[in-house]
Design a protein around this motif. Structure first.
Motif, PDB file in Angstrom:
ATOM      1  N   PHE A 102       4.665 -45.930 -30.559  1.00 29.88           N
ATOM      2  CA  PHE A 102       5.048 -44.575 -30.170  1.00 29.88           C
ATOM      3  C   PHE A 102       6.528 -44.332 -30.482  1.00 29.88           C
ATOM      4  N   LEU A 103       7.385 -45.267 -30.078  1.00 28.63           N
ATOM      5  CA  LEU A 103       8.818 -45.102 -30.320  1.00 28.63           C
ATOM      6  C   LEU A 103       9.137 -45.076 -31.808  1.00 28.63           C
ATOM      7  N   ARG A 104       8.509 -45.957 -32.567  1.00 27.97           N
ATOM      8  CA  ARG A 104       8.740 -45.973 -34.017  1.00 27.97           C
ATOM      9  C   ARG A 104       8.330 -44.649 -34.642  1.00 27.97           C
ATOM     10  N   ARG A 105       7.155 -44.167 -34.290  1.00 26.98           N
ATOM     11  CA  ARG A 105       6.671 -42.911 -34.864  1.00 26.98           C
ATOM     12  C   ARG A 105       7.494 -41.716 -34.390  1.00 26.98           C
ATOM     13  N   PHE A 111       4.611 -38.560 -36.294  1.00 27.58           N
ATOM     14  CA  PHE A 111       3.513 -37.837 -35.660  1.00 27.58           C
ATOM     15  C   PHE A 111       3.344 -36.516 -36.407  1.00 27.58           C
ATOM     16  N   ASP A 112       2.197 -35.865 -36.243  1.00 30.43           N
ATOM     17  CA  ASP A 112       1.990 -34.557 -36.867  1.00 30.43           C
ATOM     18  C   ASP A 112       2.995 -33.534 -36.348  1.00 30.43           C
ATOM     19  N   SER A 117       8.738 -32.531 -25.544  1.00 33.01           N
ATOM     20  CA  SER A 117       8.963 -31.083 -25.453  1.00 33.01           C
ATOM     21  C   SER A 117      10.333 -30.674 -25.964  1.00 33.01           C
ATOM     22  N   ASP A 118      11.079 -31.606 -26.524  1.00 29.13           N
ATOM     23  CA  ASP A 118      12.344 -31.286 -27.184  1.00 29.13           C
ATOM     24  C   ASP A 118      12.492 -32.201 -28.394  1.00 29.13           C
ATOM     25  N   LEU A 119      13.472 -31.927 -29.227  1.00 26.93           N
ATOM     26  CA  LEU A 119      13.638 -32.659 -30.482  1.00 26.93           C
ATOM     27  C   LEU A 119      14.768 -33.689 -30.456  1.00 26.93           C
ATOM     28  N   SER A 120      15.225 -34.075 -29.262  1.00 26.99           N
ATOM     29  CA  SER A 120      16.402 -34.947 -29.171  1.00 26.99           C
ATOM     30  C   SER A 120      16.232 -36.294 -29.874  1.00 26.99           C
ATOM     31  N   LEU A 121      15.028 -36.841 -29.919  1.00 24.78           N
ATOM     32  CA  LEU A 121      14.799 -38.119 -30.595  1.00 24.78           C
ATOM     33  C   LEU A 121      13.937 -37.989 -31.849  1.00 24.78           C
ATOM     34  N   TRP A 122      13.433 -36.801 -32.106  1.00 25.44           N
ATOM     35  CA  TRP A 122      12.514 -36.581 -33.218  1.00 25.44           C
ATOM     36  C   TRP A 122      13.213 -36.807 -34.553  1.00 25.44           C
ATOM     37  N   GLY A 123      12.780 -37.836 -35.268  1.00 27.64           N
ATOM     38  CA  GLY A 123      13.350 -38.130 -36.575  1.00 27.64           C
ATOM     39  C   GLY A 123      14.769 -38.668 -36.526  1.00 27.64           C
TER      40      GLY A 123
END
Length: 157
Positions: A102-105, A111-112, A117-123
């Motif tokens: 989960f953390l890696r993805r 993930f799709d 609910s926020d983008l703080s760690l997304w990518g």
């Protein structure tokens, strides 16, 4: 957990199983009741009939996103990740992968859509900082996450 222990990836606290003894760190045992309460009051993941006694937190403090496991059987290596999304709809989401996956993805945006609910760690691949290193940096007047000098160190002691 045996290798790295508890710590943080940016604003996400990866909880150790038990309190660490310094009194400042959160733990799975310390967060369990609070994690289970919204499962009870909000009904949990849509379509999942398991009770609150089957959810267990493993993280906290990530902009109103609280990750945990859904204890679906006796083998923790097969428990899927659940997330209470403070600003999401529905609030609870289920991900058919373990914590490390989960953390890696999450940090590699695989993930799709962002599972939080926020983008703080997304990518955003951030550094994991162990709770003992954070404590050492804090007492040295450094920012616990970056290790850079903290201009506010000692102001609120």
């Amino acid at each position: 957990m045996a290798v790295y222990g508890g710590g943080c990836i940016d604003d996400l606290i990866v909880l150790p199983p038990l309190p660490t003894g310094n009194g400042r760190q959160a733990s799975i045992t310390g967060h369990t009741a609070g994690f289970r309460e919204p499962w009870t009051t909000e009904g949990g993941v849509p379509g999942v009939e398991l009770g609150a006694d089957r959810v267990l937190p493993w993280g906290s403090g990530c902009n109103a996103n609280e990750p945990g496991w859904l204890m679906t059987g006796p083998n923790p290596d097969q428990w899927p990740v659940i997330v209470w999304r403070g600003h999401g709809n529905p609030r609870w989401a289920l991900f058919n992968c373990g914590r490390a996956e989960f953390l890696r993805r999450l940090v590699t945006a695989e993930f799709d859509a962002c599972p939080l609910s926020d983008l703080s760690l997304w990518g955003r691949v951030g550094a994991f900082v162990h709770h003992e290193e954070q404590e050492r940096r804090f007492h040295a007047g450094l920012d616990p996450m970056t290790g850079e000098p903290d201009p506010y160190a000692g102001m609120f002691d």
